[in-house]
Design an enzyme around this catalytic site. Structure first.
Site, mmCIF file in Angstrom:
data_model
loop_
_atom_site.group_PDB
_atom_site.id
_atom_site.type_symbol
_atom_site.label_atom_id
_atom_site.label_comp_id
_atom_site.label_asym_id
_atom_site.label_seq_id
_atom_site.Cartn_x
_atom_site.Cartn_y
_atom_site.Cartn_z
ATOM 1 N N GLY A 46 40.705 44.097 39.250
ATOM 2 C CA GLY A 46 41.599 45.158 39.687
ATOM 3 C C GLY A 46 41.124 46.501 39.207
ATOM 4 O O GLY A 46 40.179 46.586 38.416
ATOM 5 N N GLU A 115 32.022 39.342 32.304
ATOM 6 C CA GLU A 115 31.736 38.024 32.839
ATOM 7 C C GLU A 115 32.642 37.806 34.043
ATOM 8 O O GLU A 115 33.756 38.319 34.086
ATOM 9 C CB GLU A 115 32.053 36.970 31.761
ATOM 10 C CG GLU A 115 31.373 35.633 31.952
ATOM 11 C CD GLU A 115 31.696 34.677 30.799
ATOM 12 O OE1 GLU A 115 31.626 33.464 31.013
ATOM 13 O OE2 GLU A 115 32.016 35.162 29.689
#
Lengths: 228, 228
Positions: A46, A115
DNA sequence: ACAAAAGTGTTCCTTTTACACCCATGA
DNA sequence: TCATGGGTGTAAAAGGAACACTTTTGT
């Protein structure tokens, strides 16, 4: 509506719930946060909307920025605006979800995320902020949507077997279905094209099909029922 | 998600689409704007969210402020965030809708609105901003929702006749239904309580019913189908 | 030869649809 | 007495649910 203009008091972000089908299981794409707050926790991809882009555009941009995934049609499903949902400031977030064929979208490493990984929806880690609630509502929305649209085909590669398809239905809806009835109903719907091709499987090969988008569009106009 | 915090760049408002059933027709509540921009145009009741309230709370507050209507459960349906939707600034709006029994909610005049009125949904005036699109999506959402929830009873007074009920369905869905089949299906659903009362009508009196909320809740758990 | 997944029909029951007449009342 | 809306049943068709065995191929 005699309301004067009021200056902005909350930041607006988008969060994307991306569903993918990997090794026979439905997965969701998460990133490990590389900045405060909640650094190191897993979260939905986001980011903040920018001045000159619509919310939908922001959702696409943010997704690409964090994961490298492009060209995905995302559907808005809810806006989350509790005052305390972000620890440092008032942040309202607009939730989007999409289904993709995970095998055909490569994740590109991004300096924005420490990651990035797919998680089986039945084995989700602890999530940052209120992302658990966002994920759960996305899943619920998806379950409802399955009844009225062929959105499920987005999860599968172009060519798939009827077992693949039934599999996805069963996982998302969380129940099993009778194989013969399932196959008959899809035949009745007449939205699959049978290919002259068989997937060489471990045992007897399974016939491959593809989704007939054209036929679906015709039916869609009449508003048709996809519930199984 | 290595995203620094970004200061707010857009104001956030809520807009409420209130459906009511008046004189046999579905209506929507509109206010005439008393301030720039778009002064004098009809618009959905709406306003800015404040620092210490959630979006849902803002929706209730704004509705009461503008119309005097309280205690209505509103459902969020979409967030509109095109960059050009407001002429003077970046304003993102969260859309809510609700159904109410118009006869039992009195509109209180408010200095915030020049005028407040119910409009038949088939005779809507020109609306300010992108409120036409907001209204249309609310109606579409409502039509979908009718299939899976008994939301329609919110529109009716506590006691109503089967004709009243069929009427509301027909108007919102925009199609006619067979009277006998309609009545049978409601009997099968078993969510109405027949009263020992008849509405003295122009001709033969019609039996009054009320909605059985308790029975509905039991059914709801199993996820039941309300489509007619 | 056996394990594993693909493929295939029938029966029963429930649900949906189409359809028309009589009744009570007020004007 | 007539116009208006309320109330009722049936038959035919379609759709949904339950159910088991055979085929192919790799190991």
């Amino acid at each position: 509506m005699k309301l004067q203009y009021q200056p902005p008091i909350a930041s607006i972000t988008v969060d994307c719930v991306l569903f993918g089908f990997i090794e026979g299981q439905v997965h969701v794409l998460l990133i490990k946060r590389g900045s405060e707050p909640e650094i190191g926790k897993w979260a939905l991809p986001g980011g903040f909307i920018e001045q000159k882009e619509s919310i939908t555009e922001a959702a696409s941009r943010v997704l690409e920025l964090l994961t490298g995934i492009t060209g995905v049609y995302m559907e808005q499903f809810h806006t989350f605006g509790e005052t305390e949902r972000h620890p440092l400031a008032r942040v309202v977030t607009v939730g989007y979800y999409a289904l993709i064929d995970a095998a055909h979208h490569n994740l590109k490493p991004s300096w924005h995320a420490e990651e990035t990984a797919w998680f089986d929806i039945s084995k989700m880690p602890k999530l940052a902020f209120d992302h658990k609630a966002i994920f759960q509502l996305a899943l619920k929305t998806l379950q409802k949507e399955l009844n009225i649209s062929p959105i499920i085909f987005e999860l599968l590669p172009t060519k798939f077997t009827l077992s693949d398809l039934q599999n996805v239905f069963e996982i998302i809806l969380g129940r099993t279905m009778d194989r013969r009835n399932f196959r008959r109903r899809l035949k009745t719907m007449d939205i699959l094209i049978e290919l002259d091709e068989v997937r060489p499987g471990a045992h007897v090969g399974a016939t491959l099909f593809k989704f007939d988008k054209k036929k679906y569009k015709t039916l869609q106009a009449e508003g048709f029922d996809f519930s199984l």
